[in-house]
Each structure stands twice: as structure tokens, then as C-alpha cells.
Design a protein around this motif. Structure first.
Motif, mmCIF file in Angstrom:
data_model
loop_
_atom_site.group_PDB
_atom_site.id
_atom_site.type_symbol
_atom_site.label_atom_id
_atom_site.label_comp_id
_atom_site.label_asym_id
_atom_site.label_seq_id
_atom_site.Cartn_x
_atom_site.Cartn_y
_atom_site.Cartn_z
ATOM 1 N N GLU A 88 0.804 -1.221 0.000
ATOM 2 C CA GLU A 88 0.000 0.000 0.000
ATOM 3 C C GLU A 88 0.845 1.282 0.000
ATOM 4 N N HIS A 132 -5.925 -1.941 10.742
ATOM 5 C CA HIS A 132 -6.975 -2.908 10.407
ATOM 6 C C HIS A 132 -7.642 -3.345 11.705
ATOM 7 N N HIS A 150 -11.793 -3.159 4.992
ATOM 8 C CA HIS A 150 -10.332 -3.228 4.948
ATOM 9 C C HIS A 150 -9.692 -2.493 6.118
ATOM 10 N N HIS A 167 -1.884 3.343 8.944
ATOM 11 C CA HIS A 167 -3.007 2.560 8.433
ATOM 12 C C HIS A 167 -3.242 1.358 9.332
HETATM 13 ZN ZN LIG Z 1 -4.398 -2.476 4.541
#
Ligand SMILES: [Zn+2]
Length: 211
Positions: free
Chosen positions: A80, A100, A174, A98
Motif C-alpha cells: 500500500e 486494520h 479493509h 493505516h
Molecule cells: Zn491495509
């Protein structure tokens, strides 16, 4: 190696461990980056496929504006990376994080049809940069997920452009992205948004069970 890279890497490792301990980066998921140099762009980026609870500073990779590794022989940056680069470019961010988490994953699906999550009236909103009252209404846009990172980076760019006041966004089923002028601010934003998403999710659950 960039001046200050070790310090940046140490900060990202500490953040990764802290988020992992809270269940936001399980199973090697999620990724973290911080700007080492603006022009030309150099980003300290977490590697792909590494347990974030066991991350070491020497595993952090230095990548350029095209997500290519600079000055190191091995390693694979996070898939990513292109999204991080896009956010750094479009928002002038100094760090991008980021996660999850379970709650961000659930709510990114529950609110997908609305195109985003509206968060309003909570004291914790004041932890977002530039917000000084609980009456603030934060719109957390939701972007449809994709495995095509170039396409996804374009979708993210369009979303950032459309929602200039947003402090983060969700990728459907996601995870959550947020950023800041520096790592400390980006970390604060993730903590605030994760707190608020969990609060909204638990509130929905309690109300559903009360009927
Ligand atoms: Zn991810």
C-alpha cells in the motif's frame, strides 16, 4: 542512508508495537510511514508481511516517490506504499498510518452505502487537528477496496480532493487511514478515530439489543 532515518524508524516501530498491542495491526496487517525528505521525496516505510508486534527499526525501508527502495539491497515495501505517497503529496502529511481494527472494518461496511461515517458531538473529536469543539462534524469517507494499488491510489486522490477537511478515510471491509504533520499527530489521529469508531459501533450494538 538519510539523516535522522534511525530516529524516524524507531518512532515508527514504537507506534507499530503500540497499535499491535491494541489489536489494530494483527496478522502482519496495516502499515506505517514517515517522511524523511520532501524533495526529492523519501519515505521511511514499513516492510510487507512482517509481524508489527515484532517489527525492528532495521526492517524499515527507504522508498522514493514511485515506491522504489532507495539505498538498501533487500526487502519489500508494503503493497500500500502508493497510497501513503499519494496522501503525503496531496495532504502535505509528515506521517501516514493505516490500521486494520475490528471496528473500523465493521463500520467501513455498515456505512458503505452512505459513502462515509458522520461523527458528531463527541468530546474526543477535539483531538483532531484544527477541531476545537465537540460540535464539530467529521465526515470519514469510505473508499471501495481494490487490490489494484494504482487504481486505489487514484480513488484515494479523488476522495482527498472531494473531502478536504477529512482527517482520514476508510477502505471498505479493509481498514482506516489517517495522517498528520508529524508522527505524533498521525498517531493521535488514529487513536482518536479508532476510539470514535469503536464508540459508534458499540452504541449501535447496544441500541439494537435494547429494542
Ligand atoms: Zn491495509
Amino acid at each position: 542512508m538519510l539523516d535522522g532515518f534511525e530516529e524516524i524508524a524507531a518512532g515508527l516501530v514504537a507506534t507499530a508495537k503500540s497499535f499491535h498491542a491494541r489489536g489494530w495491526l494483527l496478522g502482519t496487517s496495516g502499515n506505517l510511514s514517515a517522511v524523511g525528505q520532501r524533495e526529492p521525496l523519501l519515505l521511511a516505510m514499513s516492510p510487507s508481511g512482517v509481524d508489527k508486534g515484532e517489527l525492528r527499526a532495521d526492517q524499515l525501508l527507504s522508498i522514493d516517490q514511485n515506491a522504489r527502495i532507495v539505498g538498501q539491497p533487500g526487502g519489500k515495501p508494503s503493497d500500500e506504499s502508493l497510497l501513503h505517497i499519494r496522501i503525503v503529496r496531496d495532504r502535505g502529511a509528515g506521517a501516514v498510518l493505516h490500521t486494520h481494527s475490528i471496528w473500523n472494518t465493521i463500520l467501513s461496511d455498515v456505512y458503505a452505502r452512505d459513502g462515509g461515517v458522520r461523527i458528531e458531538g463527541y468530546e474526543m473529536l477535539k483531538g483532531l487537528q484544527g477541531v476545537s469543539t465537540h460540535e464539530h462534524a467529521e465526515w470519514l469517507p469510505i473508499v471501495e477496496n481494490s487490490q489494484d494499488m494504482a487504481t486505489l491510489a487514484e480513488s484515494v486522490g479523488e476522495t482527498l480532493n472531494k473531502h478536504k477537511a477529512a482527517h482520514g478515510f476508510l477502505l471498505r471491509r479493509h481498514g482506516l487511514y489517517s495522517w498528520g504533520e508529524n508522527l505524533a499527530q498521525a498517531k493521535r489521529h488514529i487513536e482518536i478515530l479508532e476510539f470514535l469508531l469503536e464508540t459508534i459501533g458499540r452504541t449501535l450494538h447496544i441500541r439494537a439489543n435494547a429494542i
